[in-house]
Write a protein that holds these residues in place. Sequence first.
Motif, PDB file in Angstrom:
ATOM      1  N   MET A 163       0.838  -1.179   0.000  1.00 19.32           N
ATOM      2  CA  MET A 163       0.000   0.000   0.000  1.00 19.32           C
ATOM      3  C   MET A 163       0.885   1.245   0.000  1.00 19.32           C
ATOM      4  SD  MET A 163      -2.984   0.911   2.660  1.00 19.32           S
ATOM      5  CE  MET A 163      -3.389   2.585   2.970  1.00 19.32           C
ATOM      6  N   GLU A 164       0.562   2.161  -0.865  1.00 17.50           N
ATOM      7  CA  GLU A 164       1.357   3.380  -0.977  1.00 17.50           C
ATOM      8  C   GLU A 164       0.927   4.384   0.085  1.00 17.50           C
ATOM      9  OE1 GLU A 164       2.374   4.990  -4.547  1.00 17.50           O
ATOM     10  OE2 GLU A 164       2.518   3.096  -5.597  1.00 17.50           O
ATOM     11  N   THR A 165       1.910   5.064   0.648  1.00 15.89           N
ATOM     12  CA  THR A 165       1.592   6.092   1.628  1.00 15.89           C
ATOM     13  C   THR A 165       1.426   7.423   0.911  1.00 15.89           C
ATOM     14  OG1 THR A 165       3.927   6.498   2.036  1.00 15.89           O
ATOM     15  CG2 THR A 165       2.836   4.910   3.466  1.00 15.89           C
ATOM     16  N   THR A 166       0.502   8.219   1.405  1.00 18.96           N
ATOM     17  CA  THR A 166       0.269   9.538   0.821  1.00 18.96           C
ATOM     18  C   THR A 166       0.485  10.603   1.882  1.00 18.96           C
ATOM     19  OG1 THR A 166      -2.103   9.480   1.300  1.00 18.96           O
ATOM     20  CG2 THR A 166      -1.411   8.657  -0.847  1.00 18.96           C
ATOM     21  N   ILE A 167       0.827  11.775   1.407  1.00 18.91           N
ATOM     22  CA  ILE A 167       0.980  12.926   2.292  1.00 18.91           C
ATOM     23  C   ILE A 167       0.241  14.106   1.674  1.00 18.91           C
ATOM     24  CG2 ILE A 167       3.168  12.192   3.297  1.00 18.91           C
ATOM     25  CD1 ILE A 167       4.603  14.023   1.353  1.00 18.91           C
ATOM     26  N   LYS A 168      -0.060  15.080   2.502  1.00 17.74           N
ATOM     27  CA  LYS A 168      -0.702  16.298   2.017  1.00 17.74           C
ATOM     28  C   LYS A 168       0.337  17.412   1.983  1.00 17.74           C
ATOM     29  CE  LYS A 168      -5.367  15.243   3.372  1.00 17.74           C
ATOM     30  NZ  LYS A 168      -6.570  15.702   4.031  1.00 17.74           N
ATOM     31  N   ILE A 169       0.450  18.036   0.813  1.00 12.66           N
ATOM     32  CA  ILE A 169       1.426  19.099   0.601  1.00 12.66           C
ATOM     33  C   ILE A 169       0.667  20.420   0.522  1.00 12.66           C
ATOM     34  CG2 ILE A 169       3.276  19.935  -0.905  1.00 12.66           C
ATOM     35  CD1 ILE A 169       3.659  17.070   0.304  1.00 12.66           C
ATOM     36  N   PRO A 170       1.094  21.437   1.272  1.00 16.78           N
ATOM     37  CA  PRO A 170       0.445  22.747   1.149  1.00 16.78           C
ATOM     38  C   PRO A 170       0.599  23.293  -0.276  1.00 16.78           C
ATOM     39  CG  PRO A 170       1.886  22.682   3.078  1.00 16.78           C
ATOM     40  CD  PRO A 170       2.148  21.440   2.285  1.00 16.78           C
ATOM     41  N   ASN A 171      -0.486  23.792  -0.839  1.00 15.29           N
ATOM     42  CA  ASN A 171      -0.441  24.342  -2.189  1.00 15.29           C
ATOM     43  C   ASN A 171       0.516  25.525  -2.296  1.00 15.29           C
ATOM     44  OD1 ASN A 171      -2.208  22.452  -3.114  1.00 15.29           O
ATOM     45  ND2 ASN A 171      -3.963  23.810  -3.245  1.00 15.29           N
ATOM     46  N   ARG A 172       0.708  26.259  -1.224  1.00 14.66           N
ATOM     47  CA  ARG A 172       1.654  27.378  -1.260  1.00 14.66           C
ATOM     48  C   ARG A 172       3.073  26.867  -1.506  1.00 14.66           C
ATOM     49  NH1 ARG A 172       1.258  32.630  -0.585  1.00 14.66           N
ATOM     50  NH2 ARG A 172      -0.885  32.465   0.079  1.00 14.66           N
TER      51      ARG A 172
ATOM     52  N   HIS B 268       1.805  22.015 -12.593  1.00 11.75           N
ATOM     53  CA  HIS B 268       1.663  20.572 -12.816  1.00 11.75           C
ATOM     54  C   HIS B 268       2.988  19.854 -12.618  1.00 11.75           C
ATOM     55  CE1 HIS B 268      -2.469  19.800 -14.027  1.00 11.75           C
ATOM     56  NE2 HIS B 268      -2.460  20.983 -14.641  1.00 11.75           N
ATOM     57  N   LYS B 269       4.078  20.429 -13.109  1.00 15.16           N
ATOM     58  CA  LYS B 269       5.388  19.792 -12.966  1.00 15.16           C
ATOM     59  C   LYS B 269       5.839  19.736 -11.511  1.00 15.16           C
ATOM     60  CE  LYS B 269       7.159  20.756 -17.568  1.00 15.16           C
ATOM     61  NZ  LYS B 269       8.130  21.529 -18.370  1.00 15.16           N
ATOM     62  N   CYS B 270       5.266  20.594 -10.681  1.00 14.58           N
ATOM     63  CA  CYS B 270       5.622  20.625  -9.262  1.00 14.58           C
ATOM     64  C   CYS B 270       4.597  19.894  -8.398  1.00 14.58           C
ATOM     65  CB  CYS B 270       5.778  22.065  -8.796  1.00 14.58           C
ATOM     66  SG  CYS B 270       7.175  22.898  -9.579  1.00 14.58           S
ATOM     67  N   GLY B 271       3.634  19.215  -9.044  1.00 16.31           N
ATOM     68  CA  GLY B 271       2.667  18.403  -8.300  1.00 16.31           C
ATOM     69  C   GLY B 271       1.314  19.044  -8.086  1.00 16.31           C
ATOM     70  N   GLY B 272       1.130  20.271  -8.526  1.00 17.22           N
ATOM     71  CA  GLY B 272      -0.147  20.957  -8.348  1.00 17.22           C
ATOM     72  C   GLY B 272      -1.168  20.557  -9.390  1.00 17.22           C
ATOM     73  N   GLU B 273      -2.420  20.715  -9.043  1.00 20.82           N
ATOM     74  CA  GLU B 273      -3.509  20.382  -9.948  1.00 20.82           C
ATOM     75  C   GLU B 273      -4.536  21.509  -9.947  1.00 20.82           C
ATOM     76  OE1 GLU B 273      -5.055  16.557  -8.860  1.00 20.82           O
ATOM     77  OE2 GLU B 273      -3.077  15.654  -8.871  1.00 20.82           O
TER      78      GLU B 273
ATOM     79  N   GLU C  21      -2.956  16.148  -2.151  1.00 20.13           N
ATOM     80  CA  GLU C  21      -2.553  14.838  -1.654  1.00 20.13           C
ATOM     81  C   GLU C  21      -1.829  14.092  -2.767  1.00 20.13           C
ATOM     82  OE1 GLU C  21      -4.703  10.889   0.128  1.00 20.13           O
ATOM     83  OE2 GLU C  21      -5.571  12.852   0.575  1.00 20.13           O
ATOM     84  N   MET C  22      -0.683  13.519  -2.424  1.00 21.61           N
ATOM     85  CA  MET C  22       0.073  12.735  -3.406  1.00 21.61           C
ATOM     86  C   MET C  22       0.871  11.655  -2.686  1.00 21.61           C
ATOM     87  SD  MET C  22       3.227  15.244  -4.588  1.00 21.61           S
ATOM     88  CE  MET C  22       2.246  16.681  -4.871  1.00 21.61           C
ATOM     89  N   GLU C  23       1.320  10.687  -3.472  1.00 23.30           N
ATOM     90  CA  GLU C  23       2.126   9.605  -2.922  1.00 23.30           C
ATOM     91  C   GLU C  23       3.465  10.172  -2.435  1.00 23.30           C
ATOM     92  OE1 GLU C  23       1.120   9.261  -6.263  1.00 23.30           O
ATOM     93  OE2 GLU C  23      -0.736   8.260  -5.727  1.00 23.30           O
ATOM     94  N   THR C  24       3.966   9.612  -1.368  1.00 19.61           N
ATOM     95  CA  THR C  24       5.223  10.070  -0.791  1.00 19.61           C
ATOM     96  C   THR C  24       6.367   9.955  -1.792  1.00 19.61           C
ATOM     97  OG1 THR C  24       4.438   9.345   1.370  1.00 19.61           O
ATOM     98  CG2 THR C  24       6.789   9.786   1.171  1.00 19.61           C
ATOM     99  N   GLU C  25       6.401   8.861  -2.552  1.00 23.86           N
ATOM    100  CA  GLU C  25       7.469   8.659  -3.519  1.00 23.86           C
ATOM    101  C   GLU C  25       7.437   9.735  -4.606  1.00 23.86           C
ATOM    102  OE1 GLU C  25       5.211   6.163  -2.786  1.00 23.86           O
ATOM    103  OE2 GLU C  25       6.493   5.149  -1.344  1.00 23.86           O
ATOM    104  N   LYS C  26       6.234  10.081  -5.063  1.00 19.16           N
ATOM    105  CA  LYS C  26       6.091  11.120  -6.086  1.00 19.16           C
ATOM    106  C   LYS C  26       6.568  12.469  -5.538  1.00 19.16           C
ATOM    107  CE  LYS C  26       2.759  13.525  -8.985  1.00 19.16           C
ATOM    108  NZ  LYS C  26       1.347  13.639  -9.385  1.00 19.16           N
ATOM    109  N   TYR C  27       6.220  12.772  -4.291  1.00 12.41           N
ATOM    110  CA  TYR C  27       6.650  14.029  -3.669  1.00 12.41           C
ATOM    111  C   TYR C  27       8.166  14.099  -3.580  1.00 12.41           C
ATOM    112  CZ  TYR C  27       7.310  17.642  -0.159  1.00 12.41           C
ATOM    113  OH  TYR C  27       7.742  18.755   0.527  1.00 12.41           O
TER     114      TYR C  27
END
Length: 95
Positions: free
Chosen positions: A1-10, A58-63, A81-87
């Motif tokens: 199972m992949e872990t996810t984290i929440k990244i502040p949009n700022r 988008h290249k920095c993970g924003g949507e 919210e994104m996968e930890t590995e992707k972050y």
Amino acid sequence: METTIKIPNREIALAAFDRLRREKRKDAALRLAGCMLRGTYISLGIGDTDWEIDTALHKCGGEPKTGYGHMAHFHFDGETEMETEKYERLKEENG
């Protein structure tokens, strides 16, 4: 199972600003910085500058969320919210 984290949009917007600045996209970097200083979101249309900002986010993970017509909005006070590995990979790519 992949872990996810929440990244502040700022944080994502700051990474996008740095990316635009490094790529010498001055108009886009200044527009993004101005919106970050003055408000809580940026509205993106279909112009070249807005496209550069959208691409950098988008290249920095924003949507950015699509709204009415051809407009998209990216709220700086939200979280993505994104996968930890992707972050971790995005952090390495964006320095």
